[in-house]
Write a protein that holds these residues in place. Structure first.
Motif, PDB file in Angstrom:
ATOM      1  N   LEU A 159       0.829  -1.206   0.000  1.00  0.00           N
ATOM      2  CA  LEU A 159       0.000   0.000   0.000  1.00  0.00           C
ATOM      3  C   LEU A 159       0.864   1.256   0.000  1.00  0.00           C
ATOM      4  O   LEU A 159       0.560   2.229  -0.699  1.00  0.00           O
ATOM      5  CB  LEU A 159      -0.937  -0.002   1.216  1.00  0.00           C
ATOM      6  CG  LEU A 159      -2.051  -1.046   1.202  1.00  0.00           C
ATOM      7  CD1 LEU A 159      -2.796  -1.038   2.527  1.00  0.00           C
ATOM      8  CD2 LEU A 159      -3.007  -0.805   0.056  1.00  0.00           C
ATOM      9  N   SER A 160       1.953   1.227   0.765  1.00  0.00           N
ATOM     10  CA  SER A 160       2.860   2.379   0.788  1.00  0.00           C
ATOM     11  C   SER A 160       3.495   2.602  -0.580  1.00  0.00           C
ATOM     12  O   SER A 160       3.653   3.747  -1.019  1.00  0.00           O
ATOM     13  CB  SER A 160       3.956   2.163   1.832  1.00  0.00           C
ATOM     14  OG  SER A 160       3.402   2.104   3.119  1.00  0.00           O
ATOM     15  N   SER A 188       3.812   5.703  -5.766  1.00  0.00           N
ATOM     16  CA  SER A 188       3.704   5.795  -7.224  1.00  0.00           C
ATOM     17  C   SER A 188       2.591   6.755  -7.635  1.00  0.00           C
ATOM     18  O   SER A 188       2.726   7.494  -8.619  1.00  0.00           O
ATOM     19  CB  SER A 188       3.479   4.417  -7.836  1.00  0.00           C
ATOM     20  OG  SER A 188       2.233   3.899  -7.467  1.00  0.00           O
ATOM     21  N   LEU A 189       1.486   6.765  -6.887  1.00  0.00           N
ATOM     22  CA  LEU A 189       0.409   7.702  -7.204  1.00  0.00           C
ATOM     23  C   LEU A 189       0.834   9.152  -6.956  1.00  0.00           C
ATOM     24  O   LEU A 189       0.462  10.049  -7.711  1.00  0.00           O
ATOM     25  CB  LEU A 189      -0.840   7.371  -6.377  1.00  0.00           C
ATOM     26  CG  LEU A 189      -1.624   6.143  -6.830  1.00  0.00           C
ATOM     27  CD1 LEU A 189      -2.695   5.790  -5.801  1.00  0.00           C
ATOM     28  CD2 LEU A 189      -2.249   6.360  -8.186  1.00  0.00           C
ATOM     29  N   LYS A 190       1.612   9.371  -5.911  1.00  0.00           N
ATOM     30  CA  LYS A 190       2.101  10.727  -5.635  1.00  0.00           C
ATOM     31  C   LYS A 190       3.015  11.211  -6.756  1.00  0.00           C
ATOM     32  O   LYS A 190       2.980  12.379  -7.148  1.00  0.00           O
ATOM     33  CB  LYS A 190       2.861  10.755  -4.296  1.00  0.00           C
ATOM     34  CG  LYS A 190       1.979  10.583  -3.091  1.00  0.00           C
ATOM     35  CD  LYS A 190       1.741  11.899  -2.456  1.00  0.00           C
ATOM     36  CE  LYS A 190       1.014  11.692  -1.134  1.00  0.00           C
ATOM     37  NZ  LYS A 190       0.477  12.942  -0.637  1.00  0.00           N
ATOM     38  N   ASP A 238      -7.838   7.968  -5.161  1.00  0.00           N
ATOM     39  CA  ASP A 238      -7.157   6.696  -4.926  1.00  0.00           C
ATOM     40  C   ASP A 238      -6.193   6.801  -3.749  1.00  0.00           C
ATOM     41  O   ASP A 238      -6.097   5.888  -2.925  1.00  0.00           O
ATOM     42  CB  ASP A 238      -6.410   6.234  -6.176  1.00  0.00           C
ATOM     43  CG  ASP A 238      -7.331   5.643  -7.225  1.00  0.00           C
ATOM     44  OD1 ASP A 238      -8.503   5.337  -6.905  1.00  0.00           O
ATOM     45  OD2 ASP A 238      -6.885   5.482  -8.384  1.00  0.00           O
ATOM     46  N   ILE A 239      -5.476   7.921  -3.665  1.00  0.00           N
ATOM     47  CA  ILE A 239      -4.565   8.139  -2.540  1.00  0.00           C
ATOM     48  C   ILE A 239      -5.353   8.159  -1.237  1.00  0.00           C
ATOM     49  O   ILE A 239      -4.962   7.523  -0.248  1.00  0.00           O
ATOM     50  CB  ILE A 239      -3.751   9.438  -2.724  1.00  0.00           C
ATOM     51  CG1 ILE A 239      -2.768   9.285  -3.880  1.00  0.00           C
ATOM     52  CG2 ILE A 239      -3.020   9.813  -1.445  1.00  0.00           C
ATOM     53  CD1 ILE A 239      -2.073  10.574  -4.289  1.00  0.00           C
ATOM     54  N   ALA A 240      -6.469   8.863  -1.222  1.00  0.00           N
ATOM     55  CA  ALA A 240      -7.297   8.935  -0.022  1.00  0.00           C
ATOM     56  C   ALA A 240      -7.831   7.553   0.350  1.00  0.00           C
ATOM     57  O   ALA A 240      -7.864   7.186   1.533  1.00  0.00           O
ATOM     58  CB  ALA A 240      -8.450   9.908  -0.234  1.00  0.00           C
ATOM     59  N   ARG A 241      -8.234   6.773  -0.651  1.00  0.00           N
ATOM     60  CA  ARG A 241      -8.756   5.431  -0.408  1.00  0.00           C
ATOM     61  C   ARG A 241      -7.684   4.541   0.221  1.00  0.00           C
ATOM     62  O   ARG A 241      -7.947   3.826   1.192  1.00  0.00           O
ATOM     63  CB  ARG A 241      -9.251   4.840  -1.731  1.00  0.00           C
ATOM     64  CG  ARG A 241      -9.977   3.536  -1.603  1.00  0.00           C
ATOM     65  CD  ARG A 241     -10.556   3.084  -2.941  1.00  0.00           C
ATOM     66  NE  ARG A 241     -11.591   4.005  -3.406  1.00  0.00           N
ATOM     67  CZ  ARG A 241     -11.503   4.738  -4.510  1.00  0.00           C
ATOM     68  NH1 ARG A 241     -10.460   4.671  -5.286  1.00  0.00           N
ATOM     69  NH2 ARG A 241     -12.487   5.542  -4.852  1.00  0.00           N
ATOM     70  N   ILE A 242      -6.468   4.614  -0.300  1.00  0.00           N
ATOM     71  CA  ILE A 242      -5.378   3.791   0.238  1.00  0.00           C
ATOM     72  C   ILE A 242      -5.039   4.221   1.652  1.00  0.00           C
ATOM     73  O   ILE A 242      -4.833   3.382   2.536  1.00  0.00           O
ATOM     74  CB  ILE A 242      -4.143   3.872  -0.682  1.00  0.00           C
ATOM     75  CG1 ILE A 242      -4.436   3.185  -2.015  1.00  0.00           C
ATOM     76  CG2 ILE A 242      -2.933   3.234  -0.021  1.00  0.00           C
ATOM     77  CD1 ILE A 242      -3.359   3.385  -3.068  1.00  0.00           C
ATOM     78  N   LYS A 243      -4.976   5.524   1.902  1.00  0.00           N
ATOM     79  CA  LYS A 243      -4.648   6.004   3.243  1.00  0.00           C
ATOM     80  C   LYS A 243      -5.716   5.611   4.259  1.00  0.00           C
ATOM     81  O   LYS A 243      -5.405   5.309   5.412  1.00  0.00           O
ATOM     82  CB  LYS A 243      -4.444   7.518   3.230  1.00  0.00           C
ATOM     83  CG  LYS A 243      -3.134   7.917   2.587  1.00  0.00           C
ATOM     84  CD  LYS A 243      -2.848   9.382   2.778  1.00  0.00           C
ATOM     85  CE  LYS A 243      -1.456   9.700   2.265  1.00  0.00           C
ATOM     86  NZ  LYS A 243      -1.040  11.039   2.649  1.00  0.00           N
ATOM     87  N   THR A 244      -6.971   5.598   3.836  1.00  0.00           N
ATOM     88  CA  THR A 244      -8.056   5.163   4.720  1.00  0.00           C
ATOM     89  C   THR A 244      -7.874   3.703   5.102  1.00  0.00           C
ATOM     90  O   THR A 244      -8.010   3.329   6.273  1.00  0.00           O
ATOM     91  CB  THR A 244      -9.422   5.374   4.034  1.00  0.00           C
ATOM     92  OG1 THR A 244      -9.584   6.754   3.744  1.00  0.00           O
ATOM     93  CG2 THR A 244     -10.553   4.892   4.915  1.00  0.00           C
TER      94      THR A 244
END
Length: 69
Positions: A15-16, A21-23, A50-56
């Protein structure tokens, strides 16, 4: 677009890596927008979500791990 069910099966390290990669992609899209070369403007919103979803999901996994201790 990443589905939450697919992301839940990944390890915290994976996930990290996905967030990193998204950033990077988000950074490149920002430059494309500034120079007027951005064609798919909706991609900026998709990446942000997508970033928000992964961080959640990362936060949920951390909370369940803390609860288990």
């Amino acid at each position: 677009m990443a589905k939450a069910s697919d992301l839940r099966t990944k390890t915290p390290d994976e996930l990290s890596d996905d967030v990193l990669s998204l950033k990077k992609e988000q950074f490149n899209l920002r430059f494309q927008r500034a120079t007027g070369q951005l064609e798919n403007t909706a991609r900026v919103r998709q990446i942000r979500r997508d970033i928000a979803r992964i961080k959640t999901i990362q936060a949920q996994k951390a909370a369940t791990a803390a609860k288990a201790k």
